[in-house]
Write an enzyme that holds these catalytic residues in place. Structure first.
Site, PDB file in Angstrom:
ATOM      1  N   ASN A   1       0.831  -1.200   0.000  1.00  0.00           N
ATOM      2  CA  ASN A   1       0.000   0.000   0.000  1.00  0.00           C
ATOM      3  C   ASN A   1       0.869   1.255   0.000  1.00  0.00           C
ATOM      4  O   ASN A   1       0.637   2.195  -0.761  1.00  0.00           O
ATOM      5  CB  ASN A   1      -0.923  -0.009   1.219  1.00  0.00           C
ATOM      6  CG  ASN A   1      -1.815   1.214   1.282  1.00  0.00           C
ATOM      7  OD1 ASN A   1      -1.363   2.306   1.599  1.00  0.00           O
ATOM      8  ND2 ASN A   1      -3.075   1.029   0.986  1.00  0.00           N
ATOM      9  N   LYS A   2       1.881   1.276   0.867  1.00  0.00           N
ATOM     10  CA  LYS A   2       2.791   2.438   0.901  1.00  0.00           C
ATOM     11  C   LYS A   2       3.496   2.598  -0.442  1.00  0.00           C
ATOM     12  O   LYS A   2       3.792   3.708  -0.875  1.00  0.00           O
ATOM     13  CB  LYS A   2       3.816   2.254   2.031  1.00  0.00           C
ATOM     14  CG  LYS A   2       4.747   3.454   2.230  1.00  0.00           C
ATOM     15  CD  LYS A   2       5.461   3.381   3.559  1.00  0.00           C
ATOM     16  CE  LYS A   2       6.597   2.388   3.542  1.00  0.00           C
ATOM     17  NZ  LYS A   2       7.809   2.914   2.882  1.00  0.00           N
ATOM     18  N   ASP A   3       3.730   1.474  -1.102  1.00  0.00           N
ATOM     19  CA  ASP A   3       4.436   1.459  -2.376  1.00  0.00           C
ATOM     20  C   ASP A   3       3.568   1.971  -3.523  1.00  0.00           C
ATOM     21  O   ASP A   3       4.027   2.748  -4.360  1.00  0.00           O
ATOM     22  CB  ASP A   3       4.887   0.017  -2.650  1.00  0.00           C
ATOM     23  CG  ASP A   3       5.813  -0.091  -3.839  1.00  0.00           C
ATOM     24  OD1 ASP A   3       6.431   0.923  -4.197  1.00  0.00           O
ATOM     25  OD2 ASP A   3       5.918  -1.191  -4.396  1.00  0.00           O
TER      26      ASP A   3
END
Length: 957
Positions: free
Chosen positions: A614-616
């Site tokens: 998700n952060k990516d």
């Protein structure tokens, strides 16, 4: 006006918090009169409809909290009722008001759990257990009605394995002391539901409830110091002692009852399919406080927890089963077993004389003596400590319990066997002598450094180190894995090798030696698997196998046959998820790996990470890439003849995979579950699910029944059949969403905006977990952990990790495909579980965004141009995402389709918003403070505000 502000107005501060209480400026009665009034009000709890809360319960709890505030610090009651405190109030009052708001959120959560439990009971009473959502009875009834043959059910049961894994990620703000008070409050609310109490007894119960709330008021909500790993271990074991030891045997009983009811005349063997794993004390990834000594201590504590439980249960059984031989003659076989047990006890005559004619008691006393001996050995913690007269393994204890269970069954005392003995046997078979299966986790970077040190220890002078991941590196790994060890000198050579390595690398290698040692001392199943974080290549995994070989964790003395410790690659980034088939194909081409998988049960487990993906790539792209990866890996497994199982690395928040469990499992790709499911449970999720008996029993059944349902329906249900046009649309949406998200997070100085416009840096002082917020001490976007990334965006009410990029993706899709595209997306919303789940969770997240408050946080950014640029992008994308989501769902306004969610949010938002405004000011004062003493003065209220907002939303990271 933002959706959150609209919900705040809809709820109204005082009305939302206490709809039936009098005006806050009027003095409320206190003491016995107030208790009597609240007791009377709680006596008639109305029938539930589709409410998130029982109104009488909410009024009761709020009234009792106000009563405490009124007596202890009257100004705080004004804040509880939605009024702003004057700026001139002392800082201590400010702190107390924040703590009181946090307590109120905790009480609301307890009320929500209590109401949900009442609703489930009402459904079961009115419609029957087989109509209860997430029950085994409903799933098995539907399978029988659909014509699933008994033989297929047996096959599924044979493979069924469900294991939630409790982790120690730093997302739990509540101390064990506070959790214990919460449990007592929950139980008192359950007691108050009963109509049997007299007015006097009800007043006493309400008074006791008020006392618990006062204890919350007086208990320190914040940890004074960062918790140690030992404290985290105690926190995790708390849930087993309170609820989970009991919940699993009940779960097995429910499944057995459902099978016998809906498949009459058929015989089923129900395996111990539900076990718990843990990372606490075994997760080293970025946590310098977890070492081999800590891991050993953790395993000993885990062992003690279950042995103490078995001893307690045996004492209860010995006291209960006062059955005489005259009343219930036992079989000759049992009598012979009893004679042997008495003889082996060394005190047989005294045991028989103490319980003359009570054969069951005599036998249980013999078992108890052996458990006492085992417990004594565990308390000494000596690796070589002999168990004089104790149990060497959990299997021996389970076998002895089966003897007495069979004795009761042989005398047609089926109820005695099922009610008293079988649950304890199931506990022993499930929790064994280790309570949980402890996973070990380390980062691929650390493993690589250890392998490099190993290469150097064996390289000839002048040899050039192969580049990691090069063909030469792989060739060296394979050669070392194929090289036979000298069985006669292996222990000595291992010790010599450790001496040649640098301290950190020696410590890493010794992880595997600890496994070898502690399996003998604790339990053969004390460990689950080795999780390799940030797996990028097949050689990363081969390197773990090599370290396991060096430590003696292969099945043969030569160390070439098969590894006895499962190695699980953790694929976290989107690029690694996309390359998963390539990585696994290369791995499975190694015969030793194939042999190891076969010896470990024939299934290769792969962990997939929701947080870093998700952060990516953002919320939409993360969910789609995770789904695609599971589909491709499942196909690869079929092609290569190696079944694949998935370990889902979900967090608590929506951005980190914290979706409703039943819906999340139902939306997984066809054949990807196949009766096997592992998932992380962390932080606030653990306490929400497992702190109370009723909710714990519900959640373990929800998880297990959802896995069973997906397996039964995987190839039969239309919703799980892949559709080319849907997949094509998901791919287009995912790509556009990721592009918009990447453009946002990759812009220069975003980290500077994020640090200034959120409490990111201050989170490290909250002392929620033993692990640092950054890997390897770096301060870059790449090394910032996903948990604080999500946590801080939630605190500042941007919440963009759960929605950013979705609006741009849908708008771009519709710009190309026009009305046909909208028609397709609406059809996907109705027919695709994954797409529906994504859109629904985005919509719920949007309801928690408040641009007015977010703008206040943005004002903390000193650079005006940076502030206006970044915030302007967020504001534009938020408007677009709101518009696009409503076009797809057909809704009139955000979250109108989720009445319970709206009700919960409306009750919380007035206080959350109030605390958020306070936090902005506290951040400004804290950062501008001229001296350390002044900063310390602002720190406690600031941390209380962080804690309070996290409690209000029910999730941190």
């Amino acid at each position: 006006m933002s959706r959150a502000a609209s919900l705040e107005r809809e709820g109204g501060a005082a009305a939302a918090l206490a709809p039936t209480l009098t005006h806050p400026t009027h003095r409320q009665p206190s003491g016995e009169a107030e208790v009597a009034r609240l007791a009377t009000a709680s006596a008639a709890l109305p029938k539930l409809a589709s409410k998130a809360y029982e109104p009488g319960v909410v009024d009761l709890l709020f009234g009792l909290l106000c009563d405490v505030a009124r007596r202890r610090q009257p100004e705080v009651e004004l804040a509880l009722r939605g009024q702003s405190l004057p700026e001139t109030v002392p800082r201590a009052v400010w702190r107390r008001s924040l703590q009181a708001q946090g307590i109120w959120f905790q009480l609301l959560s307890i009320a929500e759990q209590s109401t949900a439990m009442r609703r489930r009971r009402e459904i079961e009473i009115e419609s029957g257990y087989d109509h209860l959502p997430a029950s085994f009875a409903r799933v098995v009834a539907e399978a029988a009605a659909a014509g699933v043959p008994a033989e297929e059910v047996r096959s599924v049961l044979q493979n069924l394995k469900v294991r939630p894994v409790i982790t120690a990620h730093p997302t739990e703000a509540k101390r064990v002391t506070v959790l214990e008070i919460h449990r007592r409050i929950y139980r008192k609310l359950m007691d108050l539901e009963s109509p049997r109490w007299t007015p006097r007894e009800r007043r006493a119960l309400v008074g006791a409830l008020g006392n618990e709330i006062e204890l919350l008021w007086m208990s320190g909500e914040l940890r004074r110091e960062k918790p140690t790993v030992a404290q985290e271990v105690a926190w995790g074991l708390h849930f087993f002692s309170e609820t989970l030891f009991e919940a699993v045997p009940l779960l097995l009983e429910k499944l057995e009852d459902a099978l016998h009811h809906y498949y009459p005349g058929e015989r089923f063997e129900t395996p111990r399919f539900f076990q718990f794993g843990s990372w606490i004390g075994g997760d080293r990834d970025g946590n310098p406080f977890v070492n081999n000594e800590v891991t050993r201590a953790t395993l000993h504590e885990n062992r003690l927890a279950c042995l103490k439980r078995y001893r307690q249960r045996l004492v209860e059984l010995t006291q209960t089963l006062s059955i005489t031989a005259e009343a219930l003659p036992m079989s000759e076989s049992f009598n012979q077993q009893l004679s042997r047990a008495l003889l082996q006890s060394g005190d047989g005559e005294a045991i028989a004389a103490r319980n003359p004619g009570e054969l069951a008691r005599q036998y249980l006393t013999c078992i108890l003596r052996r458990v006492d001996a085992t417990l004594g050995s565990a308390q000494r913690r000596g690796a070589g400590a002999r168990i004089e007269g104790g149990y060497a393994t959990a299997d021996e204890l389970a076998a002895d319990l089966r003897v007495i269970e069979q004795a009761f069954l042989a005398t047609d005392s089926i109820a005695l066997a099922r009610t008293y003995v079988r649950p304890l046997r199931h506990e022993v078979e499930t929790f064994r002598f280790s309570t949980v299966q402890l996973d070990l986790r380390e980062n691929s970077t650390v493993i690589e450094k250890t392998l490099v040190a190993l290469w150097r220890s064996r390289a000839q002078d002048g040899a050039e180190l192969p580049a990691p991941q090069s063909p030469q590196w792989k060739a060296w790994l394979l050669a070392e894995l194929a090289r036979p060890l000298d069985a006669e000198t292996s222990d000595a050579s291992r010790a010599a090798l450790l001496d040649t390595l640098p301290p950190l690398e020696a410590e890493t290698l010794q992880i595997f030696g600890t496994v070898r040692e502690m399996r003998r001392v604790v339990d053969r199943n004390a460990f689950g698997a080795f999780i390799l974080s940030m797996t990028h290549h097949a050689t990363d995994i081969l390197g773990v196998y090599l370290l396991a070989k060096e430590a003696g964790l292969f099945s043969d003395a030569a160390g070439v046959e098969s590894c006895t410790l499962p190695v699980v690659p953790l694929l976290e980034t989107i690029d690694d998820l996309r390359r998963a088939p390539e990585i696994l194909r290369e791995l499975l081409a190694v015969p030793m790996v194939r042999r190891s998988i076969r010896a470990q049960g024939g299934v290769l487990e792969i962990m997939i990470g929701y947080s870093d993906s998700n952060k990516d790539g953002g919320f939409f792209a993360s969910n789609w890439e995770l789904s695609k990866a599971q589909t491709k890996i499942t196909r690869l497994g079929k092609e290569l003849g190696v079944p694949m199982a998935f370990f889902h690395g979900r967090g608590g928040s929506v951005s980190r995979g914290g979706l409703p469990a039943g819906r999340a499992i139902a939306a997984l790709p066809a054949n990807s579950v196949n009766a096997r499911f592992r998932v992380t449970e962390q932080g606030e999720v653990v306490s929400f699910k497992y702190a109370n008996r009723g909710t714990a029993q519900y959640h373990v059944e929800l998880l297990a029944s959802s896995v069973l349902e997906h397996t039964f329906k995987s190839e039969r249900e239309e919703a799980l059949v892949p559709k080319g046009e849907f997949d094509e649309a998901m791919e287009a949406l995912s790509g556009a969403s990721r592009a918009a998200y990447a453009k946002f997070i990759e812009q220069p100085d975003l980290i500077a905006y994020f640090q200034a416009a959120s409490p990111l840096e201050e989170l490290s002082a909250l002392n929620m977990g033993s692990r640092p917020a950054r890997r390897f001490g770096a301060r870059t976007m790449q090394d910032l952990r996903a948990i604080p990334w999500v946590f801080a965006w939630a605190q500042n009410r941007h919440a963009l990790t759960g929605w950013y990029g979705v609006g741009s993706a849908i708008a771009a899709f519709l710009a190309v495909r026009k009305e046909r595209g909208l028609e397709l997306l609406r059809r996907m919303y109705e027919e695709s579980r994954l797409f529906r789940l994504i859109i629904d969770e985005v919509e719920k997240t949007l309801a928690q965004v408040d641009l007015d408050i977010a703008r206040g946080y943005a004002e903390l950014v000193a650079d005006r141009q940076l502030r206006e640029t970044v915030f302007g992008q967020i504001e534009h994308e938020l408007r677009l995402t709101t518009q696009m989501v409503l076009r797809v769902s057909g809704g009139g306004e955000i979250a109108e389709r989720f009445p319970q969610f709206r009700e919960r949010l409306a009750r919380r938002l007035p206080a959350i918003n109030q605390v958020g405004r306070q936090q902005i000011e506290l951040l400004r004062l804290y950062r501008q403070a001229a001296t350390d003493g002044e900063r310390r003065g602002y720190l406690v209220p600031l941390l209380l505000s962080i804690n309070c907002i996290a409690s209000g939303f029910g999730a941190t990271g």
